[in-house]
Write a protein that holds these residues in place. Structure first.
Motif, PDB file in Angstrom:
ATOM      1  N   CYS A 308      -3.272  -4.051   7.469  1.00  0.00           N
ATOM      2  CA  CYS A 308      -1.925  -4.555   7.204  1.00  0.00           C
ATOM      3  C   CYS A 308      -1.059  -4.520   8.468  1.00  0.00           C
ATOM      4  CB  CYS A 308      -1.288  -3.723   6.101  1.00  0.00           C
ATOM      5  SG  CYS A 308       0.363  -4.271   5.701  1.00  0.00           S
ATOM      6  N   LYS A 309      -0.257  -5.590   8.637  1.00  0.00           N
ATOM      7  CA  LYS A 309       0.519  -5.707   9.871  1.00  0.00           C
ATOM      8  C   LYS A 309       1.829  -4.922   9.816  1.00  0.00           C
ATOM      9  CE  LYS A 309      -1.358  -9.850  11.812  1.00  0.00           C
ATOM     10  NZ  LYS A 309      -1.851 -10.637  10.650  1.00  0.00           N
ATOM     11  N   LEU A 310       2.160  -4.421   8.636  1.00  0.00           N
ATOM     12  CA  LEU A 310       3.407  -3.657   8.533  1.00  0.00           C
ATOM     13  C   LEU A 310       3.196  -2.315   9.243  1.00  0.00           C
ATOM     14  CD1 LEU A 310       6.269  -3.575   7.308  1.00  0.00           C
ATOM     15  CD2 LEU A 310       5.271  -2.451   5.319  1.00  0.00           C
ATOM     16  N   LYS A 311       4.009  -2.121  10.285  1.00  0.00           N
ATOM     17  CA  LYS A 311       3.775  -0.995  11.181  1.00  0.00           C
ATOM     18  C   LYS A 311       3.809   0.368  10.473  1.00  0.00           C
ATOM     19  CE  LYS A 311       4.730  -0.349  16.019  1.00  0.00           C
ATOM     20  NZ  LYS A 311       5.802  -0.517  16.980  1.00  0.00           N
ATOM     21  N   ILE A 312       4.831   0.546   9.620  1.00  0.00           N
ATOM     22  CA  ILE A 312       4.928   1.863   8.956  1.00  0.00           C
ATOM     23  C   ILE A 312       3.648   2.141   8.156  1.00  0.00           C
ATOM     24  CG2 ILE A 312       6.665   3.329   7.834  1.00  0.00           C
ATOM     25  CD1 ILE A 312       8.139   0.683   7.111  1.00  0.00           C
ATOM     26  N   PHE A 313       3.092   1.090   7.540  1.00  0.00           N
ATOM     27  CA  PHE A 313       1.879   1.286   6.751  1.00  0.00           C
ATOM     28  C   PHE A 313       0.696   1.639   7.653  1.00  0.00           C
ATOM     29  CE2 PHE A 313       2.712  -1.060   2.463  1.00  0.00           C
ATOM     30  CZ  PHE A 313       3.869  -0.329   2.304  1.00  0.00           C
ATOM     31  N   SER A 314       0.533   0.875   8.734  1.00  0.00           N
ATOM     32  CA  SER A 314      -0.649   1.129   9.568  1.00  0.00           C
ATOM     33  C   SER A 314      -0.553   2.495  10.253  1.00  0.00           C
ATOM     34  CB  SER A 314      -0.850   0.008  10.581  1.00  0.00           C
ATOM     35  OG  SER A 314       0.339  -0.191  11.311  1.00  0.00           O
ATOM     36  N   GLN A 315       0.656   2.862  10.637  1.00  0.00           N
ATOM     37  CA  GLN A 315       0.812   4.191  11.268  1.00  0.00           C
ATOM     38  C   GLN A 315       0.425   5.310  10.309  1.00  0.00           C
ATOM     39  OE1 GLN A 315       4.882   4.149  12.489  1.00  0.00           O
ATOM     40  NE2 GLN A 315       4.412   3.409  14.552  1.00  0.00           N
ATOM     41  N   VAL A 316       0.879   5.160   9.074  1.00  0.00           N
ATOM     42  CA  VAL A 316       0.565   6.181   8.069  1.00  0.00           C
ATOM     43  C   VAL A 316      -0.940   6.295   7.891  1.00  0.00           C
ATOM     44  CG1 VAL A 316       0.591   6.510   5.561  1.00  0.00           C
ATOM     45  CG2 VAL A 316       2.733   6.207   6.792  1.00  0.00           C
ATOM     46  N   LEU A 317      -1.607   5.114   7.843  1.00  0.00           N
ATOM     47  CA  LEU A 317      -3.045   5.143   7.600  1.00  0.00           C
ATOM     48  C   LEU A 317      -3.815   5.740   8.773  1.00  0.00           C
ATOM     49  CD1 LEU A 317      -3.619   1.800   5.684  1.00  0.00           C
ATOM     50  CD2 LEU A 317      -3.505   4.120   4.772  1.00  0.00           C
ATOM     51  N   THR A 318      -3.339   5.494   9.988  1.00  0.00           N
ATOM     52  CA  THR A 318      -4.063   6.074  11.120  1.00  0.00           C
ATOM     53  C   THR A 318      -3.798   7.574  11.233  1.00  0.00           C
ATOM     54  OG1 THR A 318      -2.276   5.316  12.532  1.00  0.00           O
ATOM     55  CG2 THR A 318      -4.308   4.018  12.588  1.00  0.00           C
ATOM     56  N   SER A 319      -2.724   8.049  10.628  1.00  0.00           N
ATOM     57  CA  SER A 319      -2.514   9.501  10.702  1.00  0.00           C
ATOM     58  C   SER A 319      -2.873  10.184   9.380  1.00  0.00           C
ATOM     59  CB  SER A 319      -1.072   9.816  11.116  1.00  0.00           C
ATOM     60  OG  SER A 319      -0.175   9.131  10.259  1.00  0.00           O
ATOM     61  N   ASN A 320      -3.925   9.608   8.713  1.00  0.00           N
ATOM     62  CA  ASN A 320      -4.501  10.266   7.535  1.00  0.00           C
ATOM     63  C   ASN A 320      -3.610  10.321   6.303  1.00  0.00           C
ATOM     64  OD1 ASN A 320      -7.115  10.834   8.035  1.00  0.00           O
ATOM     65  ND2 ASN A 320      -6.629  12.707   9.199  1.00  0.00           N
ATOM     66  N   GLY A 321      -2.557   9.506   6.303  1.00  0.00           N
ATOM     67  CA  GLY A 321      -1.720   9.455   5.106  1.00  0.00           C
ATOM     68  C   GLY A 321      -2.262   8.422   4.129  1.00  0.00           C
ATOM     69  N   SER A 322      -1.490   8.108   3.114  1.00  0.00           N
ATOM     70  CA  SER A 322      -1.929   7.122   2.122  1.00  0.00           C
ATOM     71  C   SER A 322      -0.803   6.165   1.797  1.00  0.00           C
ATOM     72  CB  SER A 322      -2.310   7.795   0.808  1.00  0.00           C
ATOM     73  OG  SER A 322      -3.186   8.843   1.013  1.00  0.00           O
ATOM     74  N   ILE A 323      -1.215   5.002   1.286  1.00  0.00           N
ATOM     75  CA  ILE A 323      -0.233   4.083   0.710  1.00  0.00           C
ATOM     76  C   ILE A 323      -0.494   4.055  -0.791  1.00  0.00           C
ATOM     77  CG2 ILE A 323       0.663   1.741   0.689  1.00  0.00           C
ATOM     78  CD1 ILE A 323      -0.624   1.642   3.607  1.00  0.00           C
ATOM     79  N   LEU A 324       0.500   4.492  -1.519  1.00  0.00           N
ATOM     80  CA  LEU A 324       0.369   4.589  -2.968  1.00  0.00           C
ATOM     81  C   LEU A 324       1.347   3.624  -3.606  1.00  0.00           C
ATOM     82  CD1 LEU A 324       0.365   8.496  -3.225  1.00  0.00           C
ATOM     83  CD2 LEU A 324      -1.595   6.973  -2.936  1.00  0.00           C
ATOM     84  N   ALA A 325       1.077   3.267  -4.854  1.00  0.00           N
ATOM     85  CA  ALA A 325       1.973   2.315  -5.520  1.00  0.00           C
ATOM     86  C   ALA A 325       2.072   2.601  -7.010  1.00  0.00           C
ATOM     87  CB  ALA A 325       1.450   0.898  -5.301  1.00  0.00           C
ATOM     88  N   ILE A 326       3.213   2.243  -7.581  1.00  0.00           N
ATOM     89  CA  ILE A 326       3.320   2.189  -9.041  1.00  0.00           C
ATOM     90  C   ILE A 326       3.886   0.831  -9.424  1.00  0.00           C
ATOM     91  CG2 ILE A 326       3.574   4.655  -9.566  1.00  0.00           C
ATOM     92  CD1 ILE A 326       6.595   4.285  -9.666  1.00  0.00           C
ATOM     93  N   THR A 327       3.551   0.395 -10.625  1.00  0.00           N
ATOM     94  CA  THR A 327       4.027  -0.907 -11.089  1.00  0.00           C
ATOM     95  C   THR A 327       5.015  -0.712 -12.228  1.00  0.00           C
ATOM     96  OG1 THR A 327       1.945  -1.902 -10.507  1.00  0.00           O
ATOM     97  CG2 THR A 327       3.288  -3.112 -12.081  1.00  0.00           C
ATOM     98  N   VAL A 328       6.191  -1.320 -12.049  1.00  0.00           N
ATOM     99  CA  VAL A 328       7.208  -1.232 -13.094  1.00  0.00           C
ATOM    100  C   VAL A 328       7.183  -2.539 -13.866  1.00  0.00           C
ATOM    101  CG1 VAL A 328       9.625  -0.717 -13.580  1.00  0.00           C
ATOM    102  CG2 VAL A 328       8.592   0.083 -11.433  1.00  0.00           C
ATOM    103  N   LYS A 329       6.732  -2.447 -15.113  1.00  0.00           N
ATOM    104  CA  LYS A 329       6.652  -3.661 -15.946  1.00  0.00           C
ATOM    105  C   LYS A 329       8.054  -4.270 -16.104  1.00  0.00           C
ATOM    106  CE  LYS A 329       2.510  -4.037 -16.590  1.00  0.00           C
ATOM    107  NZ  LYS A 329       2.075  -5.208 -15.886  1.00  0.00           N
ATOM    108  N   GLY A 330       8.187  -5.530 -15.805  1.00  0.00           N
ATOM    109  CA  GLY A 330       9.482  -6.194 -15.967  1.00  0.00           C
ATOM    110  C   GLY A 330      10.497  -5.841 -14.891  1.00  0.00           C
ATOM    111  N   GLY A 331      10.057  -5.075 -13.880  1.00  0.00           N
ATOM    112  CA  GLY A 331      10.986  -4.547 -12.878  1.00  0.00           C
ATOM    113  C   GLY A 331      11.547  -5.602 -11.929  1.00  0.00           C
ATOM    114  N   ASP A 332      10.948  -6.811 -11.950  1.00  0.00           N
ATOM    115  CA  ASP A 332      11.486  -7.879 -11.103  1.00  0.00           C
ATOM    116  C   ASP A 332      12.927  -8.204 -11.506  1.00  0.00           C
ATOM    117  OD1 ASP A 332      11.719  -9.994  -9.313  1.00  0.00           O
ATOM    118  OD2 ASP A 332      10.883 -11.440 -10.734  1.00  0.00           O
TER     119      ASP A 332
END
Ligand code: ASP
Length: 587
Positions: A308-332
Motif C-alpha cells: 500500500c502506498k499510504l505511508k502511515i500504513f507501510s511504515q506500520v507494517l515495516t515496524s511489525n505493527g498491523s492494520i486492523l479494520a472494523i466495518t460499521v453497517k450503514g456507517g456511510d
C-alpha cells in the motif's frame, strides 16, 4: 395503633365495601377545601385516602395538618372511585379509602427530595439520606430482586449438596491484584489484619478439609481506585468443588444462570454457553470480555496491504505493527461531524487518527486516503471486511495490541451510538485458554494473569520455566454482554507446583512461606484436586433490575471516593484509640 389489614398496594375493585386499616407514609396530600386527599405509601404501593368534611368534620380538620412523609394509620371503607376519577396508572386506581378514623404515628420534617422515582437527585444527596432514597419504589424493587436472587442461589446450591460456610473477615492478605484494606490489631501492637480480597485461600483450605462442595455469598474488599462501577466492598457468590474439572463448574454455573434468568426475568437463556479462546477474543473483539451480540469484528488486513502506498500504513507494517479494520453497517450515512466525533474518540483512546472508507455502489470507496489504494487493494479490503455499499470501514494502523484495544472500545461506542443491542438480549460466553502469566513491563517480571493459585494446563508444564509467556491456564471467565460476571479456575493442589509458580512470579520461598505458608502446609496433607469460581453478585443484580450502576442495587454503597455520606465514614479516630492501637498519624 390499629393492626393493618392490607398493604397500600393491594386493594382492588373487588375489595369495595370492606372495612380496612392501612399504615404508611403520606406520599402526597391535596387539600380541595372540603376534601383532603392523600396517597398513602408503603413498600407494596399506594392507595388514595379521602378525608371528607361532610362525612366527618373533625377528621377532615385533623387531616388538613398532614404533610409529606408523616407516618399514619388509616381505618375506613374501601369505596369505588367516582366515575371519571379512576387512575389507570395505579394498580389501586379504581378504589379509594373513605376514612373513618386515623392516627398520626409520627410526623416528618419536609424531606430534602421528593420520594419518587421521577426525581433527579445527585448521588451525594441520595447517599446522605439513604433511608429516604430507599423509600423510593424502584429502590425497594431492587432490594427485593436482590433478596430473591440470593435465595435462588442458596436454594440451588443446597439442592446440589453445597454447604454455605462463612470465612473470616479479619484475616491475612489474599492476592487478587488489588491493595488490601488493613485493620490494626490492638492485642498485637504493630500487627495488622487484612480484609479478604476474596475467600480464595479459605475455600481451598475447606477443600483440603474434605468439605467437597462449598459456597458462600460474601463480602470482598479491594482497595482500588474506584473507577465507574467499582465498590471498595462488594458481594461475591463464591464456590469451590473437589474432584472437578472445568466442565463441572460450567454446567453447574449454567444451570444456576438458567434458573435465575427464568425465575427473575422470565427469560429463557441458551445453555450451554458458547466458549471462546482468550486469543480469539482479543484478536476479534480487542478485549477478553467481548460483547458478541453485534458483529463488527476486528479483521487483520495487514497481509493484503503490504504494498500500500499510504505511508502511515507501510511504515506500520515495516515496524511489525498491523492494520486492523472494523466495518460499521450503514456507517456511510455518518455526517462529517459524526466522523469528526468518532476521530476525536479514537484519539482519546490513544489512536493517532482514524482512517476510513465510505463504501459506495459498484465496489467503489470514498475517503481522503482512497487515492493511495490500487483497485486490487480496495477489492481485497472489501472482501476481507465483507463491507458492502452503505457501510463504513474504519482502519487502525499501529502496534497490534494497542490497535485492537482501540477498535474494541470503538466497537462498544458504536454499539451504544447505533443502538445495535437490546438491554434484555443476553449473551453468555465462557472465555477460556487464558495465559497463566502476563509480563509486567515496569517490574520486568511475570505476574499471574488471574491469581497465583490457578493451575497451568498439564500439557504446558514443560514450558513453565523455559517460556512462561506460552503457558496457558485452566482458568475461565464468564462474560455476559461484555461484562465480566465471574472468574475461576481449576487450582494447583500440589505444594511443589505451587512453590514453582510463586518462584516464577518473584515470590521467593521464605516470602511464600510467610504469606501463604498455611496453604502450602495444608497441601502437605492430601489436598484433593479442586476448582471453583466466583460471581459478582452486585453486577449480576444490575442485569435483573436494569440499573445503570451497581450502587443502585447495594443498600448502603460508597461514593467514587470510597466515602459513605450517610455515616461520614471513613472518619477521624480519637487520640485514645490511636494510642490503644500503638499508631501515630503523620500529617
Ligand atoms: N477468588 C477469585 C476472585 O475473586 C475467584 C476464583 O478464582 O474462584 O476473582
Amino acid at each position: 395503633m390499629k393492626k393493618r389489614t392490607h398493604g397500600c398496594g393491594e386493594l382492588r375493585a373487588t375489595d369495595v365495601g370492606k372495612d380496612v386499616t392501612l399504615s404508611g407514609w403520606v406520599q402526597t396530600w391535596r387539600d380541595h377545601g372540603g376534601v383532603v386527599f392523600i396517597d398513602l405509601r408503603d413498600r407494596t404501593g399506594f392507595t388514595q385516602v379521602v378525608f371528607n368534611t361532610e362525612l366527618d368534620k373533625k377528621i377532615h380538620e385533623e387531616a388538613r395538618r398532614l404533610r409529606c412523609e408523616y407516618v399514619i394509620s388509616v381505618s375506613g371503607k374501601v369505596s369505588k372511585r367516582p366515575d371519571g376519577t379512576e387512575n389507570p396508572k395505579m394498580p389501586t386506581g379504581k378504589i379509594e379509602i373513605i376514612t373513618k378514623s386515623f392516627e398520626v404515628l409520627n410526623t416528618s420534617e419536609p424531606p430534602p427530595f421528593e420520594i419518587s422515582d421521577d426525581v433527579q437527585v445527585s448521588e451525594d444527596v441520595r447517599f446522605a439520606y439513604r433511608y429516604l432514597d430507599l423509600r423510593r419504589p424502584s429502590m425497594y424493587k431492587n432490594l427485593h430482586i436482590r433478596h430473591r436472587v440470593c435465595k435462588i442461589m442458596r436454594d440451588y446450591f443446597t439442592e446440589e449438596s453445597f454447604l454455605e460456610v462463612e470465612t473470616p473477615i479479619l484475616t491475612k492478605s489474599t492476592p487478587e491484584g488489588a491493595r488490601d484494606y488493613l485493620v490494626p490489631s490492638r492485642l498485637n501492637p504493630g500487627k495488622f489484619y487484612a480484609l479478604p480480597q476474596s475467600p480464595q485461600l479459605f475455600k481451598q483450605i475447606l477443600m483440603v478439609s474434605g468439605l467437597e462442595k462449598y459456597f458462600q455469598i460474601t463480602k470482598c474488599f479491594r482497595d482500588e481506585d474506584l473507577r465507574a462501577d467499582r465498590q471498595p466492598e462488594f458481594t461475591q457468590l463464591d464456590l469451590e468443588m473437589s474432584f472437578c474439572e472445568e466442565n463441572d463448574i460450567f454446567s453447574l454455573s449454567e444451570e444456576l444462570m438458567r434458573r435465575l434468568f427464568k425465575d427473575i426475568l422470565g427469560i429463557k437463556i441458551k445453555v450451554p454457553f458458547e466458549r471462546i479462546g482468550y486469543g480469539d477474543a482479543i484478536s476479534r473483539y480487542g478485549t477478553d470480555k467481548p460483547d458478541t451480540r453485534f458483529g463488527m469484528e476486528i479483521v487483520d488486513i495487514s497481509k493484503i496491504l503490504t504494498k500500500c502506498k499510504l505511508k502511515i500504513f507501510s511504515q506500520v507494517l515495516t515496524s511489525n505493527g498491523s492494520i486492523l479494520a472494523i466495518t460499521v453497517k450503514g456507517g456511510d450515512a455518518f455526517s462529517i461531524k459524526e466522523m469528526d466525533e468518532l476521530t476525536a474518540i479514537a484519539r482519546d483512546l490513544g489512536a493517532g487518527g482514524l482512517a476510513y472508507f465510505r463504501v459506495k455502489e459498484g465496489g467503489k470507496v470514498k475517503a481522503p486516503i482512497e487515492k493511495y489504494f490500487s483497485e486490487d487493494e480496495v477489492n481485497a479490503v472489501l472482501k476481507e471486511t465483507t463491507a458492502v455499499a452503505g457501510d463504513l470501514i474504519l482502519f487502525m494502523a499501529g502496534k497490534t495490541a494497542a490497535s485492537r484495544e482501540i477498535l474494541g472500545s470503538l466497537r462498544l461506542h458504536l454499539n451504544r451510538k447505533l443502538n445495535l443491542t437490546k438491554k434484555d438480549d443476553f449473551k453468555f460466553l465462557w472465555v477460556v485458554d487464558f495465559p497463566l502469566f502476563k509480563y509486567n513491563e515496569e517490574g520486568k517480571r511475570w505476574d499471574s494473569e488471574h491469581h497465583p493459585f490457578t493451575s497451568p494446563r498439564a500439557e504446558d508444564l514443560d514450558l513453565l520455566e523455559k517460556e512462561p509467556g506460552k503457558v496457558k491456564s485452566r482458568s475461565y471467565d464468564l462474560v455476559v454482554n461484555g461484562m465480566e460476571m465471574g472468574s475461576g479456575s481449576i487450582r494447583i493442589h500440589k505444594r511443589d507446583l505451587q512453590e514453582k509458580i510463586f518462584k516464577i512470579i518473584g515470590i521467593e520461598k521464605e516470602e511464600a512461606q510467610m504469606r501463604f505458608g498455611f496453604l502450602l502446609d495444608a497441601f502437605k496433607y492430601g489436598a484433593p484436586p479442586h476448582g471453583g469460581v466466583a460471581y459478582g453478585v452486585d453486577r449480576l443484580i444490575t442485569l435483573f433490575t436494569g440499573s445503570d450502576t451497581i450502587r443502585d442495587v447495594i443498600a448502603f454503597p460508597k461514593t467514587q471516593k470510597g466515602t459513605c455520606p450517610l455515616t461520614a465514614a471513613p472518619s477521624d479516630i480519637s487520640e485514645q484509640q490511636l494510642k490503644e492501637l500503638s499508631l501515630k498519624i503523620s500529617k
